[in-house]
Scaffold this motif. Structure first.
Motif, PDB file in Angstrom:
ATOM      1  N   MET A  23       0.816  -1.188   0.000  1.00  0.00           N
ATOM      2  CA  MET A  23       0.000   0.000   0.000  1.00  0.00           C
ATOM      3  C   MET A  23       0.863   1.256   0.000  1.00  0.00           C
ATOM      4  SD  MET A  23      -2.927   1.206   2.610  1.00  0.00           S
ATOM      5  CE  MET A  23      -2.944   2.908   3.017  1.00  0.00           C
ATOM      6  N   GLY A  24       1.998   1.229   0.677  1.00  0.00           N
ATOM      7  CA  GLY A  24       2.861   2.387   0.778  1.00  0.00           C
ATOM      8  C   GLY A  24       3.294   2.943  -0.565  1.00  0.00           C
ATOM      9  N   LEU A  25       3.411   2.091  -1.575  1.00  0.00           N
ATOM     10  CA  LEU A  25       3.859   2.554  -2.881  1.00  0.00           C
ATOM     11  C   LEU A  25       2.838   3.457  -3.563  1.00  0.00           C
ATOM     12  CD1 LEU A  25       5.540  -0.710  -4.223  1.00  0.00           C
ATOM     13  CD2 LEU A  25       6.642   1.304  -3.227  1.00  0.00           C
ATOM     14  N   ALA A  26       1.580   3.413  -3.121  1.00  0.00           N
ATOM     15  CA  ALA A  26       0.537   4.259  -3.709  1.00  0.00           C
ATOM     16  C   ALA A  26       0.441   5.617  -3.029  1.00  0.00           C
ATOM     17  CB  ALA A  26      -0.813   3.555  -3.634  1.00  0.00           C
ATOM     18  N   ILE A  27       1.146   5.776  -1.921  1.00  0.00           N
ATOM     19  CA  ILE A  27       1.085   7.052  -1.199  1.00  0.00           C
ATOM     20  C   ILE A  27       2.477   7.557  -0.826  1.00  0.00           C
ATOM     21  CG2 ILE A  27      -1.247   6.714  -0.285  1.00  0.00           C
ATOM     22  CD1 ILE A  27       0.069   5.768   2.338  1.00  0.00           C
ATOM     23  N   ASP A  28       3.471   7.182  -1.611  1.00  0.00           N
ATOM     24  CA  ASP A  28       4.852   7.551  -1.281  1.00  0.00           C
ATOM     25  C   ASP A  28       5.340   8.818  -1.977  1.00  0.00           C
ATOM     26  OD1 ASP A  28       5.124   6.613  -3.859  1.00  0.00           O
ATOM     27  OD2 ASP A  28       6.651   5.108  -3.387  1.00  0.00           O
ATOM     28  N   GLY A  29       4.481   9.475  -2.765  1.00  0.00           N
ATOM     29  CA  GLY A  29       4.881  10.691  -3.462  1.00  0.00           C
ATOM     30  C   GLY A  29       5.749  10.451  -4.685  1.00  0.00           C
ATOM     31  N   ASN A  30       5.954   9.193  -5.042  1.00  0.00           N
ATOM     32  CA  ASN A  30       6.785   8.850  -6.200  1.00  0.00           C
ATOM     33  C   ASN A  30       5.912   8.182  -7.261  1.00  0.00           C
ATOM     34  OD1 ASN A  30       8.611   7.918  -8.070  1.00  0.00           O
ATOM     35  ND2 ASN A  30       9.880   6.817  -6.601  1.00  0.00           N
ATOM     36  N   PRO A  31       5.554   8.898  -8.337  1.00  0.00           N
ATOM     37  CA  PRO A  31       4.694   8.307  -9.359  1.00  0.00           C
ATOM     38  C   PRO A  31       5.342   7.168 -10.145  1.00  0.00           C
ATOM     39  CG  PRO A  31       5.402  10.494 -10.025  1.00  0.00           C
ATOM     40  CD  PRO A  31       5.890  10.281  -8.622  1.00  0.00           C
ATOM     41  N   ASN A  70      -5.376  -7.418 -16.779  1.00  0.00           N
ATOM     42  CA  ASN A  70      -6.496  -6.975 -15.960  1.00  0.00           C
ATOM     43  C   ASN A  70      -6.025  -6.914 -14.519  1.00  0.00           C
ATOM     44  OD1 ASN A  70      -8.642  -6.982 -18.028  1.00  0.00           O
ATOM     45  ND2 ASN A  70      -8.195  -9.168 -18.088  1.00  0.00           N
ATOM     46  N   ARG A  71      -5.665  -5.695 -14.071  1.00  0.00           N
ATOM     47  CA  ARG A  71      -5.220  -5.497 -12.693  1.00  0.00           C
ATOM     48  C   ARG A  71      -5.243  -4.000 -12.390  1.00  0.00           C
ATOM     49  NH1 ARG A  71      -0.018  -7.373 -14.773  1.00  0.00           N
ATOM     50  NH2 ARG A  71       1.192  -5.552 -15.365  1.00  0.00           N
ATOM     51  N   VAL A  72      -5.162  -3.691 -11.103  1.00  0.00           N
ATOM     52  CA  VAL A  72      -5.077  -2.303 -10.656  1.00  0.00           C
ATOM     53  C   VAL A  72      -3.615  -2.000 -10.357  1.00  0.00           C
ATOM     54  CG1 VAL A  72      -5.838  -0.604  -8.959  1.00  0.00           C
ATOM     55  CG2 VAL A  72      -7.358  -2.495  -9.579  1.00  0.00           C
ATOM     56  N   GLU A  73      -3.112  -0.913 -10.929  1.00  0.00           N
ATOM     57  CA  GLU A  73      -1.765  -0.409 -10.628  1.00  0.00           C
ATOM     58  C   GLU A  73      -1.926   1.049 -10.227  1.00  0.00           C
ATOM     59  OE1 GLU A  73       0.889  -0.962 -13.940  1.00  0.00           O
ATOM     60  OE2 GLU A  73       0.664  -3.133 -13.908  1.00  0.00           O
ATOM     61  N   ILE A  74      -1.907   1.318  -8.907  1.00  0.00           N
ATOM     62  CA  ILE A  74      -2.073   2.685  -8.405  1.00  0.00           C
ATOM     63  C   ILE A  74      -0.695   3.294  -8.182  1.00  0.00           C
ATOM     64  CG2 ILE A  74      -3.015   4.157  -6.599  1.00  0.00           C
ATOM     65  CD1 ILE A  74      -5.002   1.922  -5.925  1.00  0.00           C
ATOM     66  N   ASN A  75      -0.368   4.309  -9.002  1.00  0.00           N
ATOM     67  CA  ASN A  75       0.904   5.019  -8.826  1.00  0.00           C
ATOM     68  C   ASN A  75       0.830   5.975  -7.638  1.00  0.00           C
ATOM     69  OD1 ASN A  75       0.581   4.607 -11.998  1.00  0.00           O
ATOM     70  ND2 ASN A  75       2.717   4.391 -11.387  1.00  0.00           N
ATOM     71  N   GLU A  76      -0.273   6.669  -7.503  1.00  0.00           N
ATOM     72  CA  GLU A  76      -0.493   7.585  -6.386  1.00  0.00           C
ATOM     73  C   GLU A  76      -1.990   7.723  -6.154  1.00  0.00           C
ATOM     74  OE1 GLU A  76       1.728   9.250  -4.237  1.00  0.00           O
ATOM     75  OE2 GLU A  76       3.164   7.936  -5.216  1.00  0.00           O
ATOM     76  N   VAL A  77      -2.352   7.871  -4.890  1.00  0.00           N
ATOM     77  CA  VAL A  77      -3.734   8.160  -4.512  1.00  0.00           C
ATOM     78  C   VAL A  77      -3.697   9.298  -3.510  1.00  0.00           C
ATOM     79  CG1 VAL A  77      -3.773   6.407  -2.685  1.00  0.00           C
ATOM     80  CG2 VAL A  77      -5.911   7.184  -3.662  1.00  0.00           C
ATOM     81  N   SER A  78      -4.624  10.234  -3.648  1.00  0.00           N
ATOM     82  CA  SER A  78      -4.704  11.329  -2.690  1.00  0.00           C
ATOM     83  C   SER A  78      -6.161  11.583  -2.327  1.00  0.00           C
ATOM     84  CB  SER A  78      -4.057  12.597  -3.233  1.00  0.00           C
ATOM     85  OG  SER A  78      -4.703  13.029  -4.409  1.00  0.00           O
ATOM     86  N   VAL A  79      -6.345  12.068  -1.115  1.00  0.00           N
ATOM     87  CA  VAL A  79      -7.670  12.358  -0.577  1.00  0.00           C
ATOM     88  C   VAL A  79      -7.722  13.856  -0.311  1.00  0.00           C
ATOM     89  CG1 VAL A  79      -9.211  11.916   1.369  1.00  0.00           C
ATOM     90  CG2 VAL A  79      -7.789  10.068   0.474  1.00  0.00           C
TER      91      VAL A  79
END
Length: 118
Positions: free
Chosen positions: A1-9, A108-117
């Motif tokens: 999960m950390g890779l989606a919120i690490d600030g590194n696209p 067919n998969r999810v690859e989230i580079n970044e997520v923000s709220v």
């Protein structure tokens, strides 16, 4: 999960890969976001590799991924903003993927580079 919120696209959180976008009848895949404190949330922004599929955003936690109303939903693209119809105060957000997007290589998969709220 950390890779989606690490600030590194250049890094990404990746789900399992499936033969079909509907995951062979599986009800969905969840990605839980826990905020440091209760916050008023109005939107979730996803930067993903791929397009299509469907995601639902709910104010719930990983133990209850499909409970509560859907705050926003829709197909995804490289830069997807899911805006709520009204602000919600929460500490937990669940992204519930009911159909998987397809990556450039046809997977067919999810690859989230970044997520923000926000």
């Amino acid at each position: 999960m950390g890779l989606a919120i690490d600030g590194n696209p250049a890094t990404a959180w990746t789900s399992s890969t499936y033969a079909q976008a509907d995951m062979g009848g599986k009800p969905g895949i969840g990605f839980a976001i826990t905020l440091t404190k209760k916050t008023t949330v109005t939107a979730v922004t996803l930067h993903i590799n791929g397009s299509g599929g469907n995601v639902e955003v709910r104010a719930t936690d990983a133990a209850n991924p499909t409970t509560g109303p859907v705050l926003a939903s829709g197909p995804m693209g490289p830069d997807t903003v899911l805006t709520f119809s009204k602000p919600v105060e929460t500490q937990s957000i669940m992204l519930w993927f009911t159909l998987l997007p397809q990556t450039a290589d046809g997977s067919n998969r999810v690859e989230i580079n970044e997520v923000s709220v926000s």
